[in-house]
Design a protein around this motif. Structure first.
Motif, mmCIF file in Angstrom:
data_model
loop_
_atom_site.group_PDB
_atom_site.id
_atom_site.type_symbol
_atom_site.label_atom_id
_atom_site.label_comp_id
_atom_site.label_asym_id
_atom_site.label_seq_id
_atom_site.Cartn_x
_atom_site.Cartn_y
_atom_site.Cartn_z
ATOM 1 N N ALA A 383 0.823 -1.215 0.000
ATOM 2 C CA ALA A 383 0.000 0.000 0.000
ATOM 3 C C ALA A 383 0.853 1.260 0.000
ATOM 4 O O ALA A 383 0.361 2.335 -0.336
ATOM 5 N N ASP A 384 2.139 1.134 0.376
ATOM 6 C CA ASP A 384 2.994 2.328 0.425
ATOM 7 C C ASP A 384 3.035 3.027 -0.928
ATOM 8 O O ASP A 384 3.084 4.261 -1.004
ATOM 9 N N ALA A 385 3.017 2.231 -1.999
ATOM 10 C CA ALA A 385 3.087 2.811 -3.336
ATOM 11 C C ALA A 385 1.792 3.500 -3.740
ATOM 12 O O ALA A 385 1.735 4.156 -4.777
ATOM 13 N N MET A 386 0.744 3.360 -2.916
ATOM 14 C CA MET A 386 -0.515 4.046 -3.221
ATOM 15 C C MET A 386 -0.451 5.534 -2.901
ATOM 16 O O MET A 386 -1.312 6.297 -3.352
ATOM 17 N N PHE A 387 0.535 5.945 -2.130
ATOM 18 C CA PHE A 387 0.643 7.363 -1.813
ATOM 19 C C PHE A 387 1.328 8.079 -2.981
ATOM 20 O O PHE A 387 2.466 8.536 -2.886
ATOM 21 N N ASP A 388 0.635 8.141 -4.099
ATOM 22 C CA ASP A 388 1.237 8.706 -5.303
ATOM 23 C C ASP A 388 0.207 9.516 -6.069
ATOM 24 O O ASP A 388 -0.949 9.670 -5.651
ATOM 25 N N ILE A 389 0.618 9.999 -7.205
ATOM 26 C CA ILE A 389 -0.204 10.921 -7.980
ATOM 27 C C ILE A 389 -1.439 10.254 -8.554
ATOM 28 O O ILE A 389 -2.456 10.902 -8.794
ATOM 29 N N LEU A 390 -1.390 8.930 -8.752
ATOM 30 C CA LEU A 390 -2.564 8.239 -9.270
ATOM 31 C C LEU A 390 -3.658 8.181 -8.212
ATOM 32 O O LEU A 390 -4.851 8.341 -8.514
ATOM 33 N N THR A 391 -3.279 7.942 -6.968
ATOM 34 C CA THR A 391 -4.253 7.920 -5.884
ATOM 35 C C THR A 391 -4.867 9.297 -5.680
ATOM 36 O O THR A 391 -6.092 9.443 -5.646
ATOM 37 N N TYR A 392 -4.044 10.304 -5.545
ATOM 38 C CA TYR A 392 -4.532 11.638 -5.195
ATOM 39 C C TYR A 392 -5.144 12.351 -6.401
ATOM 40 O O TYR A 392 -6.325 12.695 -6.410
ATOM 41 N N GLU A 393 -4.322 12.599 -7.415
ATOM 42 C CA GLU A 393 -4.768 13.448 -8.508
ATOM 43 C C GLU A 393 -5.657 12.724 -9.528
ATOM 44 O O GLU A 393 -6.674 13.265 -9.951
ATOM 45 N N LYS A 394 -5.280 11.509 -9.938
ATOM 46 C CA LYS A 394 -6.189 10.802 -10.849
ATOM 47 C C LYS A 394 -7.489 10.468 -10.122
ATOM 48 O O LYS A 394 -8.585 10.627 -10.677
ATOM 49 N N GLY A 395 -7.375 9.983 -8.889
ATOM 50 C CA GLY A 395 -8.586 9.653 -8.142
ATOM 51 C C GLY A 395 -9.518 10.839 -8.014
ATOM 52 O O GLY A 395 -10.728 10.735 -8.242
ATOM 53 N N ALA A 396 -8.976 12.004 -7.651
ATOM 54 C CA ALA A 396 -9.808 13.205 -7.528
ATOM 55 C C ALA A 396 -10.377 13.620 -8.878
ATOM 56 O O ALA A 396 -11.513 14.109 -8.962
ATOM 57 N N SER A 397 -9.613 13.422 -9.939
ATOM 58 C CA SER A 397 -10.070 13.811 -11.276
ATOM 59 C C SER A 397 -11.275 12.994 -11.725
ATOM 60 O O SER A 397 -12.232 13.535 -12.291
ATOM 61 N N VAL A 398 -11.238 11.693 -11.488
ATOM 62 C CA VAL A 398 -12.374 10.873 -11.920
ATOM 63 C C VAL A 398 -13.595 11.135 -11.037
ATOM 64 O O VAL A 398 -14.736 11.051 -11.510
ATOM 65 N N LEU A 399 -13.380 11.491 -9.767
ATOM 66 C CA LEU A 399 -14.505 11.883 -8.922
ATOM 67 C C LEU A 399 -15.121 13.186 -9.417
ATOM 68 O O LEU A 399 -16.350 13.344 -9.448
ATOM 69 N N ARG A 400 -14.282 14.134 -9.821
ATOM 70 C CA ARG A 400 -14.793 15.390 -10.375
ATOM 71 C C ARG A 400 -15.571 15.128 -11.666
ATOM 72 O O ARG A 400 -16.634 15.718 -11.899
ATOM 73 N N MET A 401 -15.061 14.245 -12.496
ATOM 74 C CA MET A 401 -15.746 13.899 -13.739
ATOM 75 C C MET A 401 -17.112 13.297 -13.437
ATOM 76 O O MET A 401 -18.114 13.637 -14.087
ATOM 77 N N LEU A 402 -17.187 12.415 -12.438
ATOM 78 C CA LEU A 402 -18.457 11.808 -12.049
ATOM 79 C C LEU A 402 -19.408 12.865 -11.497
ATOM 80 O O LEU A 402 -20.609 12.876 -11.828
ATOM 81 N N GLU A 403 -18.878 13.754 -10.647
ATOM 82 C CA GLU A 403 -19.719 14.813 -10.076
ATOM 83 C C GLU A 403 -20.328 15.678 -11.174
ATOM 84 O O GLU A 403 -21.512 16.028 -11.129
#
Length: 861
Positions: A383-403
Motif C-alpha cells: 500500500a505504500d506505493a498508493m501514496f502517489d499521484i494516481l491515488t490523489y490526482e487521478k482519483g480526484a479527477s475521476v470523482l470530479r468527472m463523475l460529479e
C-alpha cells in the motif's frame, strides 16, 4: 475451530479476538530517546483459543497477562516475529468466548526515521537544540509505539495518558480531562476518542505554543507551533475554520471530534497526517506569513489544511476496510479540498489550477507500467506505493468527472447517504458507488469500475466525416503496446458546437469503440471535453484543431485552452503529433495570460531542455524568449492595483522562465538589481516574484552567491523562505556548488525530510545531473538508512532527468544489480518515463534542432 485449524494470512490478523478499547499510558524520555508504556486492551473473544496474535515491531514486551470478567488471571508468554511484525501471546490454558482484558507493559526507542513514535529536533531562538516527539502511524506504524491490532477495520476507542516532563506540553486526539503530578512527572489524561483505527492515533510532546481557539460549533480549533512561530498561524487557522464549517454543511454531519488541533512539526516525512483531532503537518504546509507568502505558497497551505479536515469524515469517521481502499480516502479528500478552497476563495479559480495536477496524473497514467487506481493489497507495504499521484490526482479527477456527469447536488446527497450509512465503521469503494447510484438513479458502478479497476485512460479522437462528428476511443500510451488496444471506458463527454458564434452543448456517454453524431447545420468550430473536467485526452483531428486556432483561442475558457495545449504536448511526446506542429501551436499562445496554460507550456520547454545537446541550447533559449517576451513586456515587473493573485503568480513564473530557460541577460541583470532592493526593503518587491529572483540568481550564481543563499537557508524567517533558499542550492550550475549541496544531504545540514527532494532536483538539473547520479550510486546505502522510505522513493524520481542513452543504461544497470524495490510499480514507472524521454530524444532530436534553427532565423530576419 481450534487454534490449529485457524487459517492465518501472514499479512492479516485472525478475527477470533477483536479489540474494542485501549487504555494507553506512555512515558517518553526525550533525553534518552526511549519510552515505556502500559496498555489495557478490552477484547471480545469470539471462539475458544489458547493464543492471541497482534501487531508489534521494534518493541520489547515486558509482561503480558489476561484477565476475565470473573477476575481470573492468566499469564502469557510473548514471542515476537520481526519479519511479520507480530506478537504471539501463548496462554497457559484456553480462554472461552466473551469479554477479556489484556494487560501489556513494553518499552521502545524514539526513532529518527520519521515514523512510528519518533524524535524531531530544532534550534530555539538562542541556538539551543530542542527535541519534541511526534507520531506518524499511517499506514502500519502504530505497532511501533504500542502493541495493537494495527489494521483499519479493527476500530476501537482510545483513552490515552501521557507522563511527561512538567515543562513540556502534550497533545493527543481528544481534549485533556485532567492533569496531575506523579513522581515528578506531569500526568496528562485525555478523553475517550470516537471508535477509530489505530493509524489515526496521535500524541505529540514538546515545547509547544498555541493560538487562541476559533470555534466551529462547540469544537475549538487551535494551531500549535514550536516557540517563536505563532505569528505564522493566522492564515492556517482561517482556512481550518472555514473548511471545517464547509464540510459540516456539505456532509450534513457535525464534526466528529471534540476539538481540532493542527500541529506544525519541524521534521515530518509527508505533507500532513489526518489524525482525528490532532492533525500533524510539515511546517511549510501549515505556517505562512500572509505578507510575504506567494500566491502558490498560500494556496498550498489552504489545500493541505482543507484536505486533512476533509478526512475527519471521509477516512476517520468512515474508514476503508483494508489498504486497497486507501485511494478512496485520499482521492476524495483531494476532491473535497478543491471544493472547500474554491468556496473560500472563488477568485483563486481552484478547479482551473487543478488542471495542472490532473496533467501530472496523466503523465504517469500514460505509461504502460501504470496501475489501476485501486488494486489488490496483500502485504501492507504494497500500500505504500498508493501514496502517489494516481491515488490523489487521478482519483480526484475521476470523482470530479463523475460529479459533473451526475450533477453536484446529486453527488453531494450520495456522499451524505454513504457517510450516514457507514459512520464509525468501515466501507469499500463499491459502498460509495452504491450510495451515489441510488441517489442518482444511474448505474454508477458500471460507469466507474473501468476508471478505478483498469489502468490508463482513453485518447478520444474527434474528426469530421461528411455531416457527422466521429468520436473514437483507444487507450493512450507513450510507448506502443498491443495489449492495451482492447480496453474500453464509459466516457462522459461534453461537446460544444459553435454555430455563428452561438454555442450549442451536447452530452453523451461513449461506451463503444466509436460513435457518430449528426452535426448541427452551420457549425464553425467544435470543442470536445467542454469544461475540461474529463479524465481523457482529446485529439482534434485535421480541420477541427485549425478552426479552434483560427477563430481565436480567447473564445475558449482558460481550462479548455489548458486542455488543448496539454493534449497536444502529450500526443507529441507519444509521437502522434509531429513536434514542429506542437512548436507551431505554442506560438498561438503569446497573448496568453492564464498561469495554468503557461504552466504546461513552460513544462514542455523544460522537457526539451533536458533532451537537447549543449550546443543547441542557445537556439532553445532564443525560442523560449520569443514565446515569453510579449507577455513579460506587457506584465512588467511591478504589480498593478487591479491585478488578481493569479496574474501576480504568472508574472513570477514568466520572469523565472525568461531568466533561466531563456537565459536572458537583461532579465538576469534586472533580477539582481531587484533582489538587492528586496534585501534592503522587502516591501519594495511583490512577494510573487521573489522566488523567481532567487532562482535566477542561483542559476547565474557564483561561489559567493552560493555562500549567501546557504546562510539565507539557515537563518530563514519563515518555512517558505527556508524552502526557497534550500531548493535554490540545487539550481546552481557550478559543479562545486553541486558537490557542496550533495554533501549537505547526508551530513545533517539538510533535514532528512528534505534531503531526498534536493538530490532529486540535482538529478533534474542538466548542469549537475551526472554529478548527482554518481553521488547517489556512491552513497546509496547511507541514503537508504538515513532517508524516510517515502522520501527515498521521491528522490529516485530524479532519474527521469538523466535523459541520455548512456545515463539510462547506467541507471538500469545500477537498480538491477542492487535489486532495489521502491514498492509497487514505482521504479518501473520511473524507468519507463526515462525510456520515453530518451526515445523522444532519439526520434525527434534532429527535428527539434532544425525547427529551432528555423525559428531562430525567422526571429533574426
Amino acid at each position: 475451530m481450534s487454534d490449529a485449524t485457524l487459517t492465518i494470512d501472514p499479512y492479516r490478523l485472525p478475527r477470533h479476538v477483536v479489540p474494542t478499547r485501549y487504555e494507553l499510558r506512555l512515558e517518553p524520555d526525550l533525553t534518552t530517546a526511549i519510552f515505556t508504556g502500559q496498555v489495557t486492551i478490552t477484547l471480545t473473544v469470539h471462539q475458544t483459543t489458547q493464543a492471541i496474535i497482534l501487531n508489534a515491531v521494534d518493541l520489547v514486551v515486558d509482561t503480558a497477562r489476561l484477565e476475565g470478567q470473573d477476575g481470573h488471571r492468566i499469564e502469557a508468554t510473548t514471542e515476537l516475529d520481526h519479519s511479520l511484525q507480530r506478537a504471539t501471546l501463548s496462554l497457559g490454558r484456553p480462554i472461552s468466548q466473551g469479554a477479556w482484558k489484556l494487560y501489556l507493559s513494553f518499552h521502545g526507542k524514539l526513532n529518527d526515521q520519521l515514523r512510528g513514535f519518533y524524535r524531531s529536533t530544532y534550534k530555539d531562538q538562542s541556538g539551543t537544540v530542542q527535541t519534541l516527539v511526534a507520531t506518524q502511524f499511517e499506514a502500519t506504524d502504530a505497532r511501533r509505539a504500542f502493541p495493537c491490532w494495527d489494521e483499519p477495520d479493527f476500530k476501537a476507542v482510545f483513552a490515552t495518558t501521557l507522563l511527561i516532563d512538567p515543562q513540556l506540553t502534550a497533545v493527543s486526539n481528544t481534549t485533556i480531562i485532567s492533569e496531575s503530578m506523579e513522581n515528578n512527572k506531569k500526568v496528562v489524561r485525555f478523553a475517550d476518542s470516537i471508535t477509530m483505527s489505530t493509524y489515526l492515533v496521535a500524541f505529540i510532546v514538546g515545547r509547544l505554543e498555541t493560538t487562541k481557539p476559533a470555534y466551529v460549533g462547540k469544537a475549538p480549533i487551535r494551531l500549535w507551533t514550536i516557540p517563536g512561530k505563532q505569528q505564522l498561524t493566522p492564515f492556517g487557522q482561517d482556512i481550518a475554520t472555514a473548511s471545517l464549517k464547509f464540510f459540516e454543511d456539505y456532509y450534513g454531519i457535525s464534526y466528529p471530534g471534540d476539538k481540532l488541533d493542527l500541529l506544525a512539526i519541524p521534521d515530518f516525512a509527508s505533507g500532513a497526517m489526518e489524525n482525528l483531532g490532532a492533525i500533524t503537518f510539515r511546517e511549510t504546509a501549515l505556517l505562512v506569513d500572509q505578507r510575504t507568502g506567494t500566491h502558490a505558497e498560500l494556496e498550498r497551505v489552504a489545500d493541505v489544511v482543507a484536505h486533512e479536515n476533509a478526512h475527519m469524515w471521509f477516512g476517520d469517521l468512515v474508514t476503508m476496510s483494508w489498504w486497497n481502499g486507501l485511494w478512496l480516502n485520499e482521492a476524495f479528500a483531494t476532491f473535497m479540498e478543491m471544493l472547500a478552497v474554491d468556496d473560500w476563495k472563488p477568485e483563486w479559480k481552484r478547479w482551473e489550477s487543478f488542471s495542472v495536477a490532473r496533467a501530472a496524473a496523466f503523465s504517469v497514467d500514460g505509461l504502460v507500467s501504470t496501475r489501476p487506481i485501486e488494486y489488490p493489497v496483500r502485504a501492507p507495504k504494497d500500500a505504500d506505493a498508493m501514496f502517489d499521484i494516481l491515488t490523489y490526482e487521478k482519483g480526484a479527477s475521476v470523482l470530479r468527472m463523475l460529479e459533473q456527469h451526475i450533477g453536484p447536488t446529486v453527488f453531494r446527497d450520495g456522499v451524505r447517504q454513504y457517510l450516514r450509512t457507514h459512520a464509525y465503521g468501515n466501507a469499500d469503494t463499491k459502498d460509495l458507488w452504491t450510495s451515489l447510484g441510488a441517489v442518482a438513479h444511474q448505474p454508477v458502478p458500471e460507469l466507474m469500475d473501468g476508471w478505478i479497476f483498469q489502468p490508463g485512460f482513453p485518447l478520444v479522437t474527434a474528426e469530421v466525416q461528411g455531416n457527422q462528428l466521429r468520436l473514437s476511443q483507444q487507450r493512450f500510451t507513450y510507448l506502443s503496446q498491443e495489449s492495451t488496444t482492447q480496453q474500453l471506458w464509459q466516457i462522459p463527454i461534453q461537446i460544444r458546437f459553435t454555430i455563428r458564434e452561438r454555442p450549442e452543448h451536447h452530452k453523451l456517454l461513449l461506451t463503444e469503440r466509436e460513435t457518430n453524431i449528426d452535426l448541427p447545420a452551420g457549425v464553425t468550430s467544435i470543442f470536445v471535453n467542454e469544461g475540461g473536467h474529463g479524465f481523457y485526452r482529446v485529439r482534434h483531428q485535421g480541420a477541427l484543431l485549425q478552426q479552434l486556432l483560427d477563430q481565436g483561442l480567447e473564445r475558449l475558457a482558460a481550462i479548455e485552452r489548458f486542455a488543448l495545449v496539454s493534449d497536444a504536448w502529450a500526443t507529441t511526446i507519444a509521437g502522434v503529433t509531429p513536434l514542429p506542429e506542437y512548436l507551431r501551436i505554442t506560438t498561438h499562445f503569446k497573448s496568453e495570460r492564464d498561469k495554468n496554460v503557461w504552466a504546461v507550456l513552460l513544462d514542455s520547454f523544460s522537457f526539451l531542455n533536458r533532451l537537447i545537446s549543449p550546443g543547441d541550447r542557445p537556439a532553445l533559449e532564443a525560442f523560449v524568449c520569443g514565446c515569453v517576451r510579449q507577455a513579460v513586456d506587457e506584465l512588467g515587473w511591478d504589480p498593478r492595483s487591479d491585478e488578481s493573485d493569479l496574474v501576480r503568480q504568472l508574472r513570477g513564473d514568466l520572469l523565472g522562465a525568461l531568466g533561466k530557460q531563456g537565459n536572458d541577460a537583461a532579465t538576469q541583470h534586472e533580477a539582481a538589481d531587484r533582489y538587492q532592493r528586496y534585501r534592503k526593503d522587502p516591501t519594495t518587491v511583490d512577494s510573487n516574484i521573489v522566488p523567481a529572483l532567487v532562482a535566477i540568481l542561483a542559476h547565474t550564481g557564483d561561489e559567493a552567491r552560493y555562500d549567501e543563499f546557504s546562510e539565507r537557508y539557515r537563518t530563514a524567517a519563515t518555512p517558505q523562505e527556508e524552502r526557497r533558499y534550500l531548493f535554490s542550492l540545487a539550481a546552481f550550475c557550478l559543479p562545486s556548488a553541486a558537490t557542496r549541496t550533495l554533501e549537505k544531504t547526508i551530513n545533517g545540514e539538510i533535514r532528512t525530510q528534505d534531503a531526498p527532494f534536493i538530490v532529486g532536483a540535482l538529478m533534474s538539473n542538466v548542469y549537475s545531473r551526472e554529478q548527482a547520479w554518481d553521488f547517489v550510486k556512491a552513497n546509496w546505502d547511507q541514503m537508504d538508512r538515513l532517508f524516510p522510505k517515502q522520501g527515498l522513493r521521491r528522490m529516485c524520481g530524479g532519474i527521469v532527468g538523466l535523459a541520455t542513452p548512456e545515463l539510462e543504461e547506467d541507471v538500469r544497470s545500477f537498480f538491477t544489480s542492487r535489486k532495489v524495490d521502491l514498492g509497487g510499480k514505482t521504479l518501473e514507472q520511473y524507468l519507463e518515463q526515462l525510456r520515453v524521454a530518451v526515445l523522444f530524444r532519439e526520434r525527434d532530436g534532429a527535428t527539434l534542432r532544425v525547427s529551432l534553427q528555423r525559428q531562430q532565423s525567422g526571429v533574426s530576419s
